[in-house]
Design an enzyme around this catalytic site. Sequence first.
Site, PDB file in Angstrom:
ATOM      1  N   GLU A 110      36.408  29.869  37.670  1.00  0.00           N
ATOM      2  CA  GLU A 110      35.995  28.500  37.337  1.00  0.00           C
ATOM      3  C   GLU A 110      34.487  28.339  37.271  1.00  0.00           C
ATOM      4  O   GLU A 110      33.759  28.934  38.064  1.00  0.00           O
ATOM      5  CB  GLU A 110      36.432  27.543  38.442  1.00  0.00           C
ATOM      6  CG  GLU A 110      37.895  27.422  38.625  1.00  0.00           C
ATOM      7  CD  GLU A 110      38.194  26.416  39.723  1.00  0.00           C
ATOM      8  OE1 GLU A 110      39.369  26.139  39.932  1.00  0.00           O
ATOM      9  OE2 GLU A 110      37.252  25.915  40.353  1.00  0.00           O
ATOM     10  N   CYS A 123      27.501  25.256  38.154  1.00  0.00           N
ATOM     11  CA  CYS A 123      27.967  25.901  39.376  1.00  0.00           C
ATOM     12  C   CYS A 123      28.837  27.089  38.965  1.00  0.00           C
ATOM     13  O   CYS A 123      29.871  26.899  38.320  1.00  0.00           O
ATOM     14  CB  CYS A 123      28.760  24.888  40.188  1.00  0.00           C
ATOM     15  SG  CYS A 123      29.481  25.568  41.685  1.00  0.00           S
ATOM     16  N   CYS A 130      37.749  35.280  47.884  1.00  0.00           N
ATOM     17  CA  CYS A 130      36.643  35.514  48.815  1.00  0.00           C
ATOM     18  C   CYS A 130      37.208  36.112  50.092  1.00  0.00           C
ATOM     19  O   CYS A 130      38.265  35.705  50.558  1.00  0.00           O
ATOM     20  CB  CYS A 130      35.927  34.196  49.126  1.00  0.00           C
ATOM     21  SG  CYS A 130      34.545  34.387  50.282  1.00  0.00           S
ATOM     22  N   CYS A 134      36.974  30.995  55.055  1.00  0.00           N
ATOM     23  CA  CYS A 134      36.656  29.799  55.831  1.00  0.00           C
ATOM     24  C   CYS A 134      37.887  28.894  55.914  1.00  0.00           C
ATOM     25  O   CYS A 134      38.662  28.794  54.955  1.00  0.00           O
ATOM     26  CB  CYS A 134      35.475  29.059  55.209  1.00  0.00           C
ATOM     27  SG  CYS A 134      33.986  30.068  55.181  1.00  0.00           S
ATOM     28  N   CYS A 137      38.502  26.101  53.135  1.00  0.00           N
ATOM     29  CA  CYS A 137      38.146  26.421  51.744  1.00  0.00           C
ATOM     30  C   CYS A 137      39.332  26.976  50.967  1.00  0.00           C
ATOM     31  O   CYS A 137      40.002  27.912  51.423  1.00  0.00           O
ATOM     32  CB  CYS A 137      37.001  27.437  51.749  1.00  0.00           C
ATOM     33  SG  CYS A 137      36.646  28.101  50.106  1.00  0.00           S
ATOM     34  N   CYS A 354      40.574  25.518  42.689  1.00  0.00           N
ATOM     35  CA  CYS A 354      39.647  25.875  43.751  1.00  0.00           C
ATOM     36  C   CYS A 354      39.006  24.597  44.261  1.00  0.00           C
ATOM     37  O   CYS A 354      38.060  24.110  43.692  1.00  0.00           O
ATOM     38  CB  CYS A 354      38.610  26.827  43.182  1.00  0.00           C
ATOM     39  SG  CYS A 354      37.173  26.997  44.187  1.00  0.00           S
TER      40      CYS A 354
END
Length: 372
Positions: A110, A123, A130, A134, A137, A354
């Site tokens: 994205e 962005c 990832c 976290c 997230c 996301c």
Amino acid sequence: MQRTSPDPPQIPFSRRSSRPLGFYDLTLDQLTERMTAWGFPAFRARQVWGWAYRNLALGYDEMTNLPAALRENLAAELPLSTLATVRELTADNGETIKTLYRTGDGELVETVLMLYPGRATVCVSCQVGCAVGCAFCATGLGGLTRNLTSGEIVAQAVGAARRARDRGRALTNLVMMGMGEPLQNYAETMEFIATLNDPDGMNFGARRITISTSGIVPKIDALADEPWQVNLAVSLHAPGDELRSSLVPINRRYPVAELMAACQRYIDRTGRRVSFEYALMRGINDSDDTARALADLLRGMLCHVNIIPLNPVDVLPYERPDPAGIERFADTLRAAGIPATVRYSRGLDIDAACGQLRAKASELASETAAPA
Ligand code: SAH
Ligand code: SF4
């Protein structure tokens, strides 16, 4: 909200293990080497480079002053972009444009472009998934699939510059706050910055780029030694180890004191201010005591806090505090002498895979508005 789903162009190769994969993965020297090996003079490489990064050409067929044989070679050997647009979503009266791309090996990535008066910020994502994981997230939920190559990150920036241009705008800022942890994809991130910065290409100044990290201490030190004048944003989210480790698991490896020491070394070496991101979660990290502890931690540092009211993720239990709670947290920091800004999200009505990307995207944009 308006949705469009153009057929993605065919990508002429599948996954390859060795770099470079596509045009945007090459340096100008590598391109020159390739093209001279094909028997074309070196100046042609510079011409192609200009078409790609100054004219933001979508395909080699647009490069009308090149010999047809060269265009054919390029199209056969070196796909211009290895990302195909799957879908474009717009929100905020067309001023937030989110693009969903598919990589050559079928992964989804994205990118969000945000248009403001006098500023256009993109962005970008740097990984598929990832590894940091976290707690709040969406990207971290499935772990890391793979790093993006520099070319795949460049393609997002070039695509955003093109989309901005289509709307009569120039891209002014770039934040690495999409999917992934840039400092765990360090080499590709540095190559990406070098390509964007190239004066013969986009000439996009490093000062207009912000790298956001969950706090990979050795890489913060490495970044401080790079020639690039990029902005550093550190995702702090909690002032103490117990709470931070529960939210940002990498804190167990690089605890708060070590992270703060690395940030201070970064400030000392670069003279640049560090931004701390703080995703505010109701009942988790939003108490007055936590605000005061955060102020104590940051007092005397050349820094700024960006408070991001949490963008809730469906399958996760965390919530955004009410507006009064958000303001109180910010006021407590300010009263203690810590500069703090509350950043609300853009593109909230865009249905995102996301969650964090749209939540974070507007963050820091205003701070990095100064041209290089
Ligand atoms: N991996 C890097 C950069 C990408 S995330 C990092 O963590 O810094 C960009 C920012 O979005 C980080 O500050 C991250 O903590 C934050 N974020 C992630 N999920 C979020 C959510 N649901 N709501 C608000 N911010 C979020
Ligand atoms: Fe990774 Fe950043 Fe999400 Fe944490 S917040 S899981 S580091 S992308």
